[in-house]
Motif scaffolding. Structure first.
Motif, PDB file in Angstrom:
ATOM      1  N   LYS A 177       1.154  -1.868  -0.232  1.00 14.35           N
ATOM      2  CA  LYS A 177       0.187   0.069  -0.129  1.00 14.35           C
ATOM      3  C   LYS A 177       0.964   1.273   0.063  1.00 14.35           C
ATOM      4  CE  LYS A 177      -3.843  -2.100   2.517  1.00 14.35           C
ATOM      5  NZ  LYS A 177      -4.702  -1.918   3.599  1.00 14.35           N
ATOM      6  N   LYS A 178       0.292   2.258  -0.292  1.00 13.01           N
ATOM      7  CA  LYS A 178       1.419   3.590  -0.604  1.00 13.01           C
ATOM      8  C   LYS A 178      -0.050   4.817  -0.314  1.00 13.01           C
ATOM      9  CE  LYS A 178       3.698   1.869  -4.070  1.00 13.01           C
ATOM     10  NZ  LYS A 178       4.123   2.519  -6.321  1.00 13.01           N
ATOM     11  N   GLU A 179       0.466   5.850   0.972  1.00 17.60           N
ATOM     12  CA  GLU A 179      -0.220   6.816   1.001  1.00 17.60           C
ATOM     13  C   GLU A 179       0.559   7.979   0.389  1.00 17.60           C
ATOM     14  OE1 GLU A 179      -3.222   7.353   2.285  1.00 17.60           O
ATOM     15  OE2 GLU A 179      -3.272   5.464   2.924  1.00 17.60           O
ATOM     16  N   VAL A 180      -0.017   9.032  -0.026  1.00 21.41           N
ATOM     17  CA  VAL A 180       1.303  10.726   0.052  1.00 21.41           C
ATOM     18  C   VAL A 180       0.726  11.362   1.357  1.00 21.41           C
ATOM     19  CG1 VAL A 180       1.317  12.208  -1.220  1.00 21.41           C
ATOM     20  CG2 VAL A 180       0.877   9.742  -2.861  1.00 21.41           C
ATOM     21  N   MET A 181       2.242  12.137   1.435  1.00 18.23           N
ATOM     22  CA  MET A 181       1.623  12.991   2.572  1.00 18.23           C
ATOM     23  C   MET A 181       2.657  14.438   2.101  1.00 18.23           C
ATOM     24  SD  MET A 181       3.730  10.263   5.566  1.00 18.23           S
ATOM     25  CE  MET A 181       4.054  12.230   7.006  1.00 18.23           C
ATOM     26  N   SER A 182       2.634  15.972   3.110  1.00 21.18           N
ATOM     27  CA  SER A 182       2.422  16.410   2.426  1.00 21.18           C
ATOM     28  C   SER A 182       3.718  17.151   3.042  1.00 21.18           C
ATOM     29  CB  SER A 182       1.399  17.684   2.557  1.00 21.18           C
ATOM     30  OG  SER A 182       0.745  17.865   4.242  1.00 21.18           O
ATOM     31  N   LYS A 183       4.892  15.911   3.014  1.00 19.98           N
ATOM     32  CA  LYS A 183       6.109  16.782   3.844  1.00 19.98           C
ATOM     33  C   LYS A 183       7.068  16.009   3.107  1.00 19.98           C
ATOM     34  CE  LYS A 183       5.192  15.303   8.519  1.00 19.98           C
ATOM     35  NZ  LYS A 183       5.727  16.445   9.281  1.00 19.98           N
ATOM     36  N   LYS A 184       7.952  17.092   2.627  1.00 18.64           N
ATOM     37  CA  LYS A 184       9.954  16.512   2.738  1.00 18.64           C
ATOM     38  C   LYS A 184      10.108  15.505   3.090  1.00 18.64           C
ATOM     39  CE  LYS A 184       9.344  21.447   1.315  1.00 18.64           C
ATOM     40  NZ  LYS A 184      10.745  22.513   0.876  1.00 18.64           N
ATOM     41  N   LEU A 185      11.159  15.020   2.016  1.00 18.38           N
ATOM     42  CA  LEU A 185      11.852  13.859   3.208  1.00 18.38           C
ATOM     43  C   LEU A 185      12.327  14.136   3.861  1.00 18.38           C
ATOM     44  CD1 LEU A 185      11.931  10.480   1.439  1.00 18.38           C
ATOM     45  CD2 LEU A 185      14.137  11.752   0.196  1.00 18.38           C
ATOM     46  N   LYS A 186      13.126  15.134   3.562  1.00 16.46           N
ATOM     47  CA  LYS A 186      14.016  15.411   4.988  1.00 16.46           C
ATOM     48  C   LYS A 186      13.229  15.865   6.374  1.00 16.46           C
ATOM     49  CE  LYS A 186      17.078  19.167   7.164  1.00 16.46           C
ATOM     50  NZ  LYS A 186      17.865  18.187   7.485  1.00 16.46           N
ATOM     51  N   GLU A 187      11.959  16.038   6.421  1.00 15.63           N
ATOM     52  CA  GLU A 187      11.176  15.556   7.401  1.00 15.63           C
ATOM     53  C   GLU A 187      10.698  14.439   7.616  1.00 15.63           C
ATOM     54  OE1 GLU A 187       8.371  18.719   7.381  1.00 15.63           O
ATOM     55  OE2 GLU A 187       8.293  18.875   5.301  1.00 15.63           O
ATOM     56  N   MET A 188      10.756  13.468   6.202  1.00 15.45           N
ATOM     57  CA  MET A 188      10.153  12.235   7.059  1.00 15.45           C
ATOM     58  C   MET A 188      11.484  11.591   7.232  1.00 15.45           C
ATOM     59  SD  MET A 188       7.172  10.997   6.688  1.00 15.45           S
ATOM     60  CE  MET A 188       7.959   9.252   6.224  1.00 15.45           C
ATOM     61  N   GLU A 189      12.748  11.590   7.488  1.00 19.40           N
ATOM     62  CA  GLU A 189      13.814  11.892   7.318  1.00 19.40           C
ATOM     63  C   GLU A 189      14.126  11.782   8.981  1.00 19.40           C
ATOM     64  OE1 GLU A 189      18.819  11.868   6.707  1.00 19.40           O
ATOM     65  OE2 GLU A 189      17.477  12.966   5.619  1.00 19.40           O
ATOM     66  N   GLU A 190      13.686  12.923   9.522  1.00 16.60           N
ATOM     67  CA  GLU A 190      13.494  13.523  11.259  1.00 16.60           C
ATOM     68  C   GLU A 190      12.588  12.590  12.270  1.00 16.60           C
ATOM     69  OE1 GLU A 190      13.094  17.354  10.549  1.00 16.60           O
ATOM     70  OE2 GLU A 190      15.603  17.516  10.220  1.00 16.60           O
ATOM     71  N   LEU A 191      11.466  12.483  10.964  1.00 15.99           N
ATOM     72  CA  LEU A 191      10.108  11.315  12.169  1.00 15.99           C
ATOM     73  C   LEU A 191      10.496  10.145  12.225  1.00 15.99           C
ATOM     74  CD1 LEU A 191       7.261  11.827  13.313  1.00 15.99           C
ATOM     75  CD2 LEU A 191       6.581  11.459  10.581  1.00 15.99           C
ATOM     76  N   LEU A 192      11.041   9.641  11.095  1.00 15.42           N
ATOM     77  CA  LEU A 192      11.372   8.609  11.400  1.00 15.42           C
ATOM     78  C   LEU A 192      12.852   7.900  12.283  1.00 15.42           C
ATOM     79  CD1 LEU A 192      10.311   6.851   8.115  1.00 15.42           C
ATOM     80  CD2 LEU A 192       8.778   6.795  10.553  1.00 15.42           C
ATOM     81  N   GLY A 193      13.814   8.480  12.136  1.00 16.15           N
ATOM     82  CA  GLY A 193      14.318   8.741  12.436  1.00 16.15           C
ATOM     83  C   GLY A 193      15.739   7.462  12.459  1.00 16.15           C
ATOM     84  N   LYS A 194      16.420   6.813  13.838  1.00 20.30           N
ATOM     85  CA  LYS A 194      17.398   5.272  13.939  1.00 20.30           C
ATOM     86  C   LYS A 194      16.586   4.324  12.919  1.00 20.30           C
ATOM     87  CE  LYS A 194      19.683   6.310  17.824  1.00 20.30           C
ATOM     88  NZ  LYS A 194      19.930   6.043  18.962  1.00 20.30           N
ATOM     89  N   GLY A 195      17.338   3.425  12.627  1.00 21.93           N
ATOM     90  CA  GLY A 195      16.568   2.149  11.101  1.00 21.93           C
ATOM     91  C   GLY A 195      16.312   2.694  10.085  1.00 21.93           C
ATOM     92  N   PHE A 196      16.214   3.721   9.625  1.00 24.69           N
ATOM     93  CA  PHE A 196      16.296   4.532   8.160  1.00 24.69           C
ATOM     94  C   PHE A 196      17.498   5.010   7.961  1.00 24.69           C
ATOM     95  CE2 PHE A 196      12.235   3.349   9.224  1.00 24.69           C
ATOM     96  CZ  PHE A 196      11.365   2.848   8.731  1.00 24.69           C
ATOM     97  N   PHE A 197      17.602   5.091   6.361  1.00 25.98           N
ATOM     98  CA  PHE A 197      18.449   5.383   5.907  1.00 25.98           C
ATOM     99  C   PHE A 197      18.322   6.827   4.559  1.00 25.98           C
ATOM    100  CE2 PHE A 197      22.695   5.502   3.444  1.00 25.98           C
ATOM    101  CZ  PHE A 197      23.371   6.316   4.411  1.00 25.98           C
TER     102      PHE A 197
END
Length: 245
Positions: A177-197
């Motif tokens: 499944k896919k969802e579209v968010m009104s966030k930039k990738l940098k914001e997602m990177e900060e939100l998800l944090g460790k375990g993501f790269f």
């Protein structure tokens, strides 16, 4: 001076690598070279080099078997191979880099620069290891993803990767499944944090979803759902160190 040993069953491969080192790396000394890995074991244990250039596919004993037979392992390991399918296993052996034959001069100089840095400052990847401290998808709490008209609460371990689309971000889940968010990738990177790269300007992946790393006609990873995600050249080494854990 950086003391190095070359282990490769092909004499021409040793000759070519030694020429590259002599030409472009004046502070690197090849103190020994071996076509027989069994003979190399004793020399490495005795001479204690700063780095070892090691081929994988050798008839009498492959490179990984040779590593398992060593008593001395306090050196920077550089895998040299004509094949790219050993990369992940190589970095699980704490390889500094994985150089494909014929070896590119710029790649060689780049990895030796890192060895110099490690030798001078004793930097052994502590920062990278800290990025994965406490990373365990099963223990992670849910994260709130603000969507249009709703907020989706999901476990981070259910997110496969995120793809940038300008000011928006597409989130792809394990179930497809896919969802579209009104966030930039940098914001997602900060939100998800460790375990993501963030391995590319346009992609953020969950590290434990990686099945393969491919270093052929470009760099990319294959995720557990079969998706192929490009890896930028500048992120290659950091990604592989993180995958190695």
């Amino acid at each position: 001076m950086i003391k190095s040993i070359i282990v490769d069953d092909e004499y021409n491969a040793i000759k070519n690598l030694k020429w590259e080192i002599d030409q472009f790396c004046k502070d690197v000394q090849v103190i020994e070279a071996f076509t027989n890995p069994v003979e190399a074991i004793s020399a490495i244990n005795y001479l204690k080099p700063d780095c070892v250039f090691l081929d994988i596919e050798m008839p009498e004993m492959d490179g990984f078997e040779m590593l398992a037979s060593l008593h001395y392992r306090d050196f920077d390991l550089i895998i040299t191979s004509a094949y790219d399918n050993y990369a992940i296993k190589a970095f699980r052996q704490h390889a500094m880099d994985y150089l494909l034959k014929p070896i590119d001069s710029d790649d060689l100089k780049e990895v030796l620069d890192r060895i110099r840095s490690n030798k001078k400052h004793n930097i052994l990847g502590a920062e990278l290891k800290n990025m994965l401290d406490d990373w365990n998808p099963k223990k992670m709490t849910k994260v709130a993803l603000p969507l249009l008209g709703k907020t989706l609460f999901v476990f981070k371990g259910n997110i496969l990767y995120c793809k940038s689309d300008g000011s928006y971000c597409e989130v792809v889940f394990n179930d497809g499944k896919k969802e579209v968010m009104s966030k930039k990738l940098k914001e997602m990177e900060e939100l998800l944090g460790k375990g993501f790269f963030r391995l590319h300007n346009s992609y953020l992946i969950r590290l434990d979803a990686v099945k393969e790393y491919v270093n052929h006609q470009g760099y990319y990873v294959v995720l557990e759902d079969g998706s192929t995600i490009p890896v930028s050249r500048s992120k290659k080494q950091q990604l592989l160190q993180l995958l190695n854990g």
